[in-house]
Design a protein around this motif. Structure first.
Motif, PDB file in Angstrom:
ATOM      1  N   UNK A  73      81.791 -11.216 -10.970  1.00 58.17           N
ATOM      2  CA  UNK A  73      82.893 -11.531 -10.060  1.00 58.17           C
ATOM      3  C   UNK A  73      82.417 -12.120  -8.720  1.00 58.17           C
ATOM      4  N   UNK A  77      83.587 -15.679  -6.866  1.00 66.11           N
ATOM      5  CA  UNK A  77      84.255 -15.714  -5.562  1.00 66.11           C
ATOM      6  C   UNK A  77      83.492 -16.638  -4.618  1.00 66.11           C
ATOM      7  N   UNK A  85      96.666  -9.937  -6.668  1.00 70.23           N
ATOM      8  CA  UNK A  85      97.051  -9.015  -7.733  1.00 70.23           C
ATOM      9  C   UNK A  85      98.562  -8.833  -7.852  1.00 70.23           C
ATOM     10  N   UNK A  89      96.811  -4.727  -3.920  1.00 75.68           N
ATOM     11  CA  UNK A  89      95.584  -3.939  -3.789  1.00 75.68           C
ATOM     12  C   UNK A  89      95.053  -4.210  -2.398  1.00 75.68           C
ATOM     13  N   UNK A  90      95.291  -3.260  -1.504  1.00 74.09           N
ATOM     14  CA  UNK A  90      94.877  -3.432  -0.117  1.00 74.09           C
ATOM     15  C   UNK A  90      93.963  -2.281   0.270  1.00 74.09           C
ATOM     16  N   UNK A  91      93.299  -2.429   1.413  1.00 70.53           N
ATOM     17  CA  UNK A  91      92.440  -1.367   1.919  1.00 70.53           C
ATOM     18  C   UNK A  91      93.305  -0.481   2.808  1.00 70.53           C
ATOM     19  N   UNK A  92      93.798   0.594   2.215  1.00 65.06           N
ATOM     20  CA  UNK A  92      94.899   1.328   2.832  1.00 65.06           C
ATOM     21  C   UNK A  92      94.484   2.189   4.024  1.00 65.06           C
ATOM     22  N   UNK A  93      93.189   2.425   4.213  1.00 68.50           N
ATOM     23  CA  UNK A  93      92.827   3.235   5.380  1.00 68.50           C
ATOM     24  C   UNK A  93      92.550   2.349   6.594  1.00 68.50           C
ATOM     25  N   UNK A  94      92.711   1.039   6.419  1.00 65.00           N
ATOM     26  CA  UNK A  94      92.387   0.117   7.507  1.00 65.00           C
ATOM     27  C   UNK A  94      93.649  -0.558   8.052  1.00 65.00           C
ATOM     28  N   UNK A 102      87.657  -8.363   6.994  1.00 65.63           N
ATOM     29  CA  UNK A 102      86.616  -8.037   6.009  1.00 65.63           C
ATOM     30  C   UNK A 102      86.354  -9.225   5.095  1.00 65.63           C
TER      31      UNK A 102
ATOM     32  N   UNK B 198      83.121  -2.130   5.379  1.00 62.36           N
ATOM     33  CA  UNK B 198      83.202  -2.528   3.968  1.00 62.36           C
ATOM     34  C   UNK B 198      83.085  -1.311   3.057  1.00 62.36           C
ATOM     35  N   UNK B 200      84.221   1.638   3.710  1.00 60.68           N
ATOM     36  CA  UNK B 200      85.548   2.259   3.696  1.00 60.68           C
ATOM     37  C   UNK B 200      86.491   1.476   2.791  1.00 60.68           C
ATOM     38  N   UNK B 201      86.348   0.166   2.795  1.00 56.77           N
ATOM     39  CA  UNK B 201      87.172  -0.656   1.913  1.00 56.77           C
ATOM     40  C   UNK B 201      86.837  -0.374   0.451  1.00 56.77           C
ATOM     41  N   UNK B 204      88.584   2.646  -0.554  1.00 58.48           N
ATOM     42  CA  UNK B 204      90.019   2.408  -0.744  1.00 58.48           C
ATOM     43  C   UNK B 204      90.304   1.716  -2.072  1.00 58.48           C
ATOM     44  N   UNK B 205      89.588   0.648  -2.361  1.00 59.25           N
ATOM     45  CA  UNK B 205      89.867  -0.125  -3.571  1.00 59.25           C
ATOM     46  C   UNK B 205      88.628  -0.930  -3.981  1.00 59.25           C
ATOM     47  N   UNK B 207      87.814  -2.433  -6.796  1.00 63.49           N
ATOM     48  CA  UNK B 207      88.026  -3.716  -7.482  1.00 63.49           C
ATOM     49  C   UNK B 207      88.342  -4.826  -6.483  1.00 63.49           C
ATOM     50  N   UNK B 208      89.167  -4.495  -5.500  1.00 57.64           N
ATOM     51  CA  UNK B 208      89.538  -5.532  -4.533  1.00 57.64           C
ATOM     52  C   UNK B 208      88.321  -6.004  -3.738  1.00 57.64           C
ATOM     53  N   UNK B 209      87.425  -5.061  -3.381  1.00 57.92           N
ATOM     54  CA  UNK B 209      86.231  -5.497  -2.650  1.00 57.92           C
ATOM     55  C   UNK B 209      85.392  -6.429  -3.522  1.00 57.92           C
ATOM     56  N   UNK B 210      85.342  -6.147  -4.816  1.00 58.69           N
ATOM     57  CA  UNK B 210      84.601  -7.059  -5.698  1.00 58.69           C
ATOM     58  C   UNK B 210      85.281  -8.421  -5.733  1.00 58.69           C
ATOM     59  N   UNK B 211      86.608  -8.404  -5.655  1.00 56.50           N
ATOM     60  CA  UNK B 211      87.356  -9.659  -5.704  1.00 56.50           C
ATOM     61  C   UNK B 211      87.251 -10.464  -4.407  1.00 56.50           C
TER      62      UNK B 211
END
Lengths: 254, 332
Positions: A73, A77, A85, A89-94, A102, B198, B200-201, B204-205, B207-211
């Motif tokens: 992947x 990218x 998605x 799919x978000x980074x919910x703690x940020x 990021x 990153x 922390x990200x 959180x998710x 798969x999304x960080x890989x994306x």
């Protein structure tokens, strides 16, 4: 126009079930293509193979002429193939800004830095602010993601994708779950994206598809059954039988 | 604080201000300890050593979402390494700290390579297995660990050749507070870095960080190395201050206790880890003195109360409530 994405005879089977059946198409710079098809047609499975989340059984995927069929992947990218998605799919703690920053920092190779924040460094800041204001959510920068309305979350999802400066952007139902009267805002946001980007959008909302797409791919039972302009798609009997018929019936009933 | 403020002034001054505030808070805490427990500095020094372990655990659990019950291994190996070098003649306390940090980092690398490959239950089981493996080795390799008798006779030379480690533990305490202060200031900067953000990200998710193009596994391994260095530092500090290292420093109980302290204080926040360690040890200190046979029952009750009423840990909940209160007042 340069060809950016080339999908050649892509197939995927789960046991005896063929979920992607010899799919071939190309995307060129500036393309606005919609991928439609009834539920279970294999749209998301196809996208998962493009993004590298799922390995195809057969066929090839070329990104700007380079074979990325087996590439992991992150490599895709870096090559400019970015997806969003169906379910956000978000980074919910940020916060909103951190989510986009990021992506900006990752693209610019800054996320290996281990000392001090670069979130407010002017070049980084300009970029995430630019993306957020392009999508009309600049005022939400400092808001924690958990406090966003769903429509705003969808826009943030797009913003993260956009911050990657994609060459090919695959949007998996960008308006899914958004109240119908808000979906024009999503379309408007997509409309403001750089004309250079090739966009492939999977969408159920036909109004949105016909407003967005210059070209439509129709998938049924894993196979591409038609490719043409929105007007041609509306007229085509096979498509109508597979998909639009149901849609028209449903519209008439409602 | 570990949370980032996007409205902060984009200057080096803002970073420096954060450093100074953190340093001041720890100096004040250290001074309070000095004056409140003048006869019990050894106890406080032990708490500081443990705080390093909990902070280290926070880096992998609170920041990356890695579930581990074998983290004491990183602490213990750091302690044993510093102890052995000391017995071999490297008695300078600062060199011993460095050795502890390096040994902890190496252990973190091995542990991280193994543990972060997986998620969920397999990860937890592997972390326990790694911890037990190190504990068993510590027991067997008695030539370098002293086995169940412990590794004794560790005696560090004076700090900078001037400050002797005295029998009342004054030098040890001040030395420990300073090491903690420096570590916290550096780690709080680290916690604001793109790397930690990153992580922390990823929590959180993933798969999304890989994306967005992130290679997740190597990042988690690097974080484990950083955490290993911090835990190893704590181990070395404990070895310097107590002069003896027992098997308890690599035990399962030590790992589990560290997790309890982290949950108590609040994961994902370095202050939470520090405060959790202090509160747990203070609670332990008083309650076990008052009721030596039943104190674990009270620890259980305390934990249940904290998890029910402060599910995100004391520090995180208090900060959140202060934030809500301020928002409400601003809205009025």
């Amino acid at each position: 126009m340069t060809t950016l994405l080339e999908v050649q005879h892509l197939s995927k089977s789960f046991g005896g079930l063929r979920v992607t059946d010899d799919v071939s198409f190309t995307l060129a710079s500036g393309d606005r293509v919609a991928l439609i098809g009834p539920n279970g047609a294999g749209k998301t499975t196809l996208v998962n193979q493009l993004s590298g989340d799922l390995a195809p059984s057969d066929g090839r995927i070329l990104l700007a002429g380079e074979d990325v069929t087996k590439a992991p992947i992150p490599e895709r990218v870096r090559g400019g193939l970015v997806r969003t998605f169906q379910v956000t799919r978000l980074f919910t703690s940020l916060t909103v800004a951190e989510n986009v920053a990021l992506a900006v920092m990752q693209r610019r190779g800054l996320t290996r830095r281990m000392f001090s924040s670069v979130l407010d460094r002017s070049d980084v800041r300009d970029e995430w602010q630019g993306v957020l204001s392009l999508l009309g959510i600049g005022h939400l920068a400092a808001t924690p993601v958990t406090k966003l309305a769903y429509g705003q979350q969808r826009l943030l999802d797009l913003a993260i994708g956009l911050a990657m400066k994609p060459r090919v952007l695959v949007l998996d139902e960008p308006a899914a779950g958004v109240p119908h009267d808000e979906s024009p805002r999503i379309l408007e946001a997509i409309g403001r994206m750089s004309p250079e980007i090739a966009i492939l959008m999977i969408e159920h909302d036909m109004d949105l598809v016909f407003k967005f797409a210059k070209r439509v791919l129709v998938l049924a039972n894993g196979a591409l059954i038609f490719e043409g302009t929105p007007a041609e798609v509306k007229e085509n009997d096979a498509v109508r039988a597979a998909y639009l018929g149901n849609y028209a019936d449903a519209r008439r009933a409602s | 604080m570990a949370t980032l403020s996007v409205t902060a002034a984009p200057s080096a001054w803002a970073g420096l201000r954060n450093d100074l505030i953190a340093a001041a808070v720890i100096a004040v805490l250290g001074a309070i300890g000095w004056f409140v427990y003048p006869d019990d500095l050894a106890f406080l020094t032990r708490v500081i050593g443990l705080a390093f372990l909990v902070i280290s655990l926070d880096l992998v659990t609170g920041y990356c979402g890695v579930a581990t019950l074998g983290h004491a291994a990183l602490f213990g190996v750091g302690a044993y390494a510093a102890g052995n070098f000391c017995l071999a003649g490297v008695t300078d306390p600062i060199l011993m700290l460095l050795i502890g940090a390096l040994a902890g980092m190496a252990t973190g690398l091995v542990s991280g390579l193994l543990v972060t490959r997986f998620r969920g239950l397999p990860q937890l089981v592997l972390s326990i297995a790694f911890g037990q493996l190190v504990a068993a080795l510590a027991n067997k390799l008695s030539s370098i660990t002293g086995g169940s008798d412990g590794l004794a006779g560790i005696s560090a030379s004076p700090v900078f050749g001037i400050f002797n480690f005295d029998m009342f533990g004054r030098t040890g305490y001040v030395f420990s507070v300073i090491v903690l202060l420096i570590t916290m200031v550096v780690l709080l900067r680290f916690a604001r870095s793109p790397f930690a953000l990153m992580c922390r990200a990823i929590k959180d998710d993933t798969l999304r960080t890989r994306m967005i193009g992130v290679s997740v596994y190597p990042r988690l391994v690097v974080m484990y190395c950083v955490a290993g260095a911090v835990a190893g530092l704590g181990g070395a500090l404990t070895a310097i201050n107590t002069g003896v290292i027992g098997l308890d420093s690599v035990s399962f109980e030590r790992s589990a206790e560290a997790l309890i302290m982290l949950i108590l204080g609040g994961a994902g926040n370095l202050w939470g880890a520090l405060i959790g360690a202090i509160l747990f040890e203070l609670f332990h200190h008083y309650v076990s003195a008052a009721s030596p046979f039943h104190w674990m029952i009270l620890v259980g009750v305390l934990l249940i109360v904290v998890v029910l009423f402060f599910p995100k840990g004391l520090v995180n909940e208090v900060t959140r409530r202060i934030g809500d209160f301020r928002q409400a007042r601003a809205a009025r």
